[in-house]
Design a protein around this motif. Structure first.
Motif, mmCIF file in Angstrom:
data_model
loop_
_atom_site.group_PDB
_atom_site.id
_atom_site.type_symbol
_atom_site.label_atom_id
_atom_site.label_comp_id
_atom_site.label_asym_id
_atom_site.label_seq_id
_atom_site.Cartn_x
_atom_site.Cartn_y
_atom_site.Cartn_z
ATOM 1 N N HIS A 162 7.295 5.219 2.515
ATOM 2 C CA HIS A 162 8.174 4.899 1.397
ATOM 3 C C HIS A 162 9.246 5.975 1.288
ATOM 4 O O HIS A 162 8.987 7.153 1.519
ATOM 5 C CB HIS A 162 7.381 4.833 0.093
ATOM 6 N N LYS A 163 10.461 5.575 0.961
ATOM 7 C CA LYS A 163 11.585 6.518 0.943
ATOM 8 C C LYS A 163 11.389 7.666 -0.044
ATOM 9 O O LYS A 163 11.958 8.743 0.147
ATOM 10 C CB LYS A 163 12.894 5.778 0.645
ATOM 11 N N ARG A 164 10.583 7.460 -1.066
ATOM 12 C CA ARG A 164 10.366 8.562 -2.006
ATOM 13 C C ARG A 164 9.626 9.720 -1.336
ATOM 14 O O ARG A 164 9.646 10.852 -1.832
ATOM 15 C CB ARG A 164 9.574 8.081 -3.226
ATOM 16 N N GLU A 165 8.944 9.434 -0.207
ATOM 17 C CA GLU A 165 8.181 10.462 0.492
ATOM 18 C C GLU A 165 8.952 11.081 1.657
ATOM 19 O O GLU A 165 8.449 11.993 2.312
ATOM 20 C CB GLU A 165 6.870 9.866 1.032
ATOM 21 N N GLN A 166 10.163 10.591 1.924
ATOM 22 C CA GLN A 166 10.878 11.012 3.133
ATOM 23 C C GLN A 166 11.139 12.514 3.172
ATOM 24 O O GLN A 166 11.071 13.136 4.241
ATOM 25 C CB GLN A 166 12.193 10.245 3.259
ATOM 26 N N LYS B 115 0.838 -1.209 0.000
ATOM 27 C CA LYS B 115 0.000 0.000 0.000
ATOM 28 C C LYS B 115 0.870 1.255 0.000
ATOM 29 O O LYS B 115 0.541 2.252 -0.656
ATOM 30 C CB LYS B 115 -0.953 -0.013 1.189
ATOM 31 N N LEU B 116 1.977 1.220 0.721
ATOM 32 C CA LEU B 116 2.908 2.347 0.703
ATOM 33 C C LEU B 116 3.580 2.460 -0.661
ATOM 34 O O LEU B 116 3.761 3.559 -1.185
ATOM 35 C CB LEU B 116 3.961 2.176 1.796
ATOM 36 N N ASN B 117 3.944 1.329 -1.228
ATOM 37 C CA ASN B 117 4.604 1.320 -2.541
ATOM 38 C C ASN B 117 3.703 1.902 -3.628
ATOM 39 O O ASN B 117 4.166 2.620 -4.514
ATOM 40 C CB ASN B 117 4.997 -0.105 -2.932
ATOM 41 N N LEU B 118 2.399 1.572 -3.552
ATOM 42 C CA LEU B 118 1.451 1.962 -4.595
ATOM 43 C C LEU B 118 0.775 3.296 -4.305
ATOM 44 O O LEU B 118 -0.175 3.667 -4.981
ATOM 45 C CB LEU B 118 0.388 0.872 -4.772
ATOM 46 N N ARG B 119 1.249 3.991 -3.253
ATOM 47 C CA ARG B 119 0.688 5.294 -2.865
ATOM 48 C C ARG B 119 -0.772 5.189 -2.416
ATOM 49 O O ARG B 119 -1.533 6.159 -2.515
ATOM 50 C CB ARG B 119 0.806 6.309 -4.010
ATOM 51 N N GLN B 120 -1.174 4.023 -1.963
ATOM 52 C CA GLN B 120 -2.505 3.878 -1.388
ATOM 53 C C GLN B 120 -2.498 4.268 0.089
ATOM 54 O O GLN B 120 -3.546 4.328 0.727
ATOM 55 C CB GLN B 120 -2.999 2.439 -1.556
ATOM 56 N N ALA B 121 -1.323 4.524 0.633
ATOM 57 C CA ALA B 121 -1.166 5.004 2.003
ATOM 58 C C ALA B 121 0.001 5.979 2.032
ATOM 59 O O ALA B 121 1.000 5.790 1.327
ATOM 60 C CB ALA B 121 -0.921 3.849 2.964
ATOM 61 N N ASP B 122 -0.132 7.021 2.840
ATOM 62 C CA ASP B 122 0.956 7.990 2.989
ATOM 63 C C ASP B 122 1.928 7.557 4.072
ATOM 64 O O ASP B 122 3.134 7.767 3.949
ATOM 65 C CB ASP B 122 0.376 9.364 3.335
#
Length: 299
Positions: free
Chosen positions: A277-281, A140-147
């Protein structure tokens, strides 16, 4: 075909389908229609002159070319997205819905704080019950279904980051009218009484077994619950005892008429972390969300 003829916008669609292994799920993630996603894939395959996915039962499976494309393109596309995200300003005036997966005790702790917060502007923070498996949560984190996710176990994957959130403890609870337990409980008392238990869905073990240093012997179980609130209600209306977190017991002890008792064995801290996810860090929006959630447990 030259590079100028190539539609790079199709790469995000391809990678989403590759990650989801499903056109239906990818359409939901991308907020597109299924025909729109199918059409984009068809255009990409026509440009490449090769198939990227083949039928596999009722679903689809990536070809060797798709695996190679994903391996080489995904890091580059994520780097571009991260750069653009970091450059974007974030304000609460813009409408934004944040999704956070977490446990029942954390939900009960945060919901009143979120509802009372007048500084959210047009932003919305939605809490969802944590998933049955860690793999499903990470997906869910990977697919942006969760922040974000709020967990009491840290992920070891290289694609995700964690940040300390808050620490809790477990305790024993009993009815204030309990005929034998008043004020404290010994190890002998603990094993003589009947128990209302809670099994952690993901680990498939009982709460007390997960957060103690010692081996917990078999107990006399009167009932097994999936909710800590149900456990507390049953303890309050019976002579059975139970285990819950100190924060949750403190929050509801008066309402349920419960005693909060120190556990008669060495318990481990319940250390919650924020996970994303690290892309959101370094995303300004995600940093705002993490700081906002931290403010709710620090005040």
């Amino acid at each position: 075909m030259t590079l100028s003829d190539f539609d790079l916008n199709l790469m995000r669609v391809f990678l989403t389908v590759y990650r989801c292994q499903s056109i239906t799920v990818a359409a939901e993630v991308l907020n597109l229609t299924q025909p729109g996603v199918s059409g984009a894939l068809k255009r990409l395959q026509n440009q490449l002159g090769q198939k990227l996915f083949v039928r596999d039962g009722r679903g689809i499976a990536p070809t060797h070319l798709a695996h190679e494309m994903a391996r080489q393109i995904e890091p580059a596309l994520e780097a571009i997205e991260n750069t653009l995200t970091d450059a974007q300003e974030f304000t609460v005036e813009g409408k934004r819905r944040f999704v956070v997966y977490t446990t029942e005790p954390v939900m009960l702790k945060l919901v009143p704080k979120i509802e009372a917060d007048k500084s959210l502007g047009n932003c919305e923070i939605v809490l969802c019950p944590t998933t049955v498996s860690e793999a499903e949560l990470l997906e869910k984190l990977n697919l942006r279904q969760a922040d974000l996710a709020i967990e009491f176990s840290e992920s070891s994957t290289s694609s995700h980051f964690t940040q300390p959130f808050f620490s809790d403890q477990i305790c024993v609870i009993a009815s204030k009218n309990h005929p034998r337990i008043q004020g404290n409980i010994s190890t002998q008392d603990y094993y003589q009484e009947k128990h209302i238990t809670l099994k952690l869905r993901r680990e498939e073990i009982f709460l007390v077994d997960y957060f103690t240093e010692e081996h917990i012997q078999p107990r006399k179980v009167a009932a097994e619950c999936e909710s800590l609130l149900a456990l507390m209600a049953l303890v309050a209306s019976s002579e059975s005892i139970g285990m819950t977190s100190v924060s949750m017991a403190t929050q509801f002890a008066e309402q349920f008429g419960l005693q909060i008792l120190e556990a008669p064995f060495n318990s481990l801290p319940v250390d919650y972390v924020l996970m994303g996810h690290k892309r959101e860090q370094n995303s300004k929006a995600n940093i705002w969300l993490r700081e906002k959630l931290l403010s709710y447990v620090l005040d």
